[in-house]
Design a protein around this motif. Structure first.
Motif, PDB file in Angstrom:
ATOM      1  N   LEU A  49       0.830  -1.211   0.000  1.00 47.59           N
ATOM      2  CA  LEU A  49       0.000   0.000   0.000  1.00 47.59           C
ATOM      3  C   LEU A  49       0.862   1.257   0.000  1.00 47.59           C
ATOM      4  CD1 LEU A  49      -2.675   1.608   0.368  1.00 47.59           C
ATOM      5  CD2 LEU A  49      -2.304   1.350   2.836  1.00 47.59           C
ATOM      6  N   VAL A  50       1.813   1.343   0.922  1.00 50.65           N
ATOM      7  CA  VAL A  50       2.642   2.544   1.034  1.00 50.65           C
ATOM      8  C   VAL A  50       3.449   2.755  -0.244  1.00 50.65           C
ATOM      9  CG1 VAL A  50       4.562   3.608   2.292  1.00 50.65           C
ATOM     10  CG2 VAL A  50       2.717   2.480   3.553  1.00 50.65           C
ATOM     11  N   VAL A  82      -7.600  -0.046   2.712  1.00 50.51           N
ATOM     12  CA  VAL A  82      -7.678   1.121   1.829  1.00 50.51           C
ATOM     13  C   VAL A  82      -6.694   2.213   2.219  1.00 50.51           C
ATOM     14  CG1 VAL A  82     -10.068   0.695   1.121  1.00 50.51           C
ATOM     15  CG2 VAL A  82      -9.613   2.169   3.103  1.00 50.51           C
ATOM     16  N   ALA A  83      -6.191   2.178   3.467  1.00 44.01           N
ATOM     17  CA  ALA A  83      -5.283   3.230   3.920  1.00 44.01           C
ATOM     18  C   ALA A  83      -4.605   2.808   5.213  1.00 44.01           C
ATOM     19  CB  ALA A  83      -6.053   4.536   4.144  1.00 44.01           C
ATOM     20  N   LEU A  95      -8.285   5.570  -4.830  1.00 49.01           N
ATOM     21  CA  LEU A  95      -9.292   6.109  -3.908  1.00 49.01           C
ATOM     22  C   LEU A  95      -8.956   7.512  -3.429  1.00 49.01           C
ATOM     23  CD1 LEU A  95      -9.873   2.896  -1.743  1.00 49.01           C
ATOM     24  CD2 LEU A  95     -11.243   3.728  -3.663  1.00 49.01           C
ATOM     25  N   GLN A  96      -7.791   8.028  -3.817  1.00 52.64           N
ATOM     26  CA  GLN A  96      -7.388   9.372  -3.395  1.00 52.64           C
ATOM     27  C   GLN A  96      -8.294  10.421  -4.034  1.00 52.64           C
ATOM     28  OE1 GLN A  96      -3.185   9.908  -4.077  1.00 52.64           O
ATOM     29  NE2 GLN A  96      -2.689   8.023  -2.966  1.00 52.64           N
ATOM     30  N   GLY A  97      -8.493  11.500  -3.316  1.00 49.02           N
ATOM     31  CA  GLY A  97      -9.306  12.601  -3.824  1.00 49.02           C
ATOM     32  C   GLY A  97     -10.785  12.443  -3.553  1.00 49.02           C
ATOM     33  N   ALA A  98     -11.171  11.412  -2.792  1.00 51.12           N
ATOM     34  CA  ALA A  98     -12.590  11.159  -2.521  1.00 51.12           C
ATOM     35  C   ALA A  98     -12.973  11.466  -1.074  1.00 51.12           C
ATOM     36  CB  ALA A  98     -12.928   9.701  -2.852  1.00 51.12           C
TER      37      ALA A  98
END
Length: 179
Positions: A25-26, A77-78, A100-103
């Motif tokens: 993820l990172v 997701v994070a 999923l960034q920006g949501a």
């Protein structure tokens, strides 16, 4: 047309079994071509790794530190790190899956991290460091109430655990928010 809302975010403390997925993820959020799907990429400034299994394990096992796993419908997701440092908390290793960034997920996760630092540790402020050339990311945190301190610490040139710099003007800027 469906009006169903996405399921709520679930927060839990990372465990050893999470390490491989957290590294993936990172890395996906910050490095390489995959990171370009989101807006937090560092691919224009740094190559190489952002973290590795040992780095993630170190965060999980550090006293007064927690690595928070964020899931939605059982899917990672994070993540983010909180470390209790006396009267303040340090916020780091923040990654949201690029697609999923920006949501609005980041804003929600940051608010939860701030709440935990304030309520569980009595932290009076949250601190973080951001690579100085990341103006868009710094502006994001400023919109969330963080202030630029003008305090900088050197980038660890030569330590490939933090990546391979593509520029010679990198440093970390300290951002602070009163909780």
């Amino acid at each position: 047309m469906s009006t169903a809302q996405p399921s709520a975010l679930e927060f839990r403390t990372a465990v050893e079994a999470d390490v491989p997925e957290l590294v993936t993820l990172v890395e996906s959020a910050y490095r390489g071509d995959a990171s370009r799907a989101g807006w937090t990429t560092e691919a224009d400034y740094l190559e190489g790794q952002r973290t590795d299994p040992d780095g993630v394990r170190a965060v999980i096992n550090t006293p007064d530190s927690v690595l928070i796993v964020v899931e939605r419908s059982g899917e990672l997701v994070a993540c983010c790190q909180l470390e209790h440092r006396g009267d303040h908390a340090y916020f780091g290793m923040f990654a949201v899956r690029p697609g999923l960034q920006g949501a609005g997920l980041g804003k929600e996760i940051l608010a939860e991290a701030e709440r935990r630092a304030r309520e569980e540790w009595g932290a009076k402020e949250m601190r973080m460091t951001v690579v100085n050339v990341r103006e868009e990311l710094i502006a994001y945190y400023v919109r969330r109430g963080y202030r630029r301190t003008g305090e900088f610490s050197p980038f660890p040139y030569g330590d490939q655990r933090f990546g391979v710099p593509l520029r010679d003007d990198l440093a970390f800027e300290l951002l602070v928010k009163s909780l």
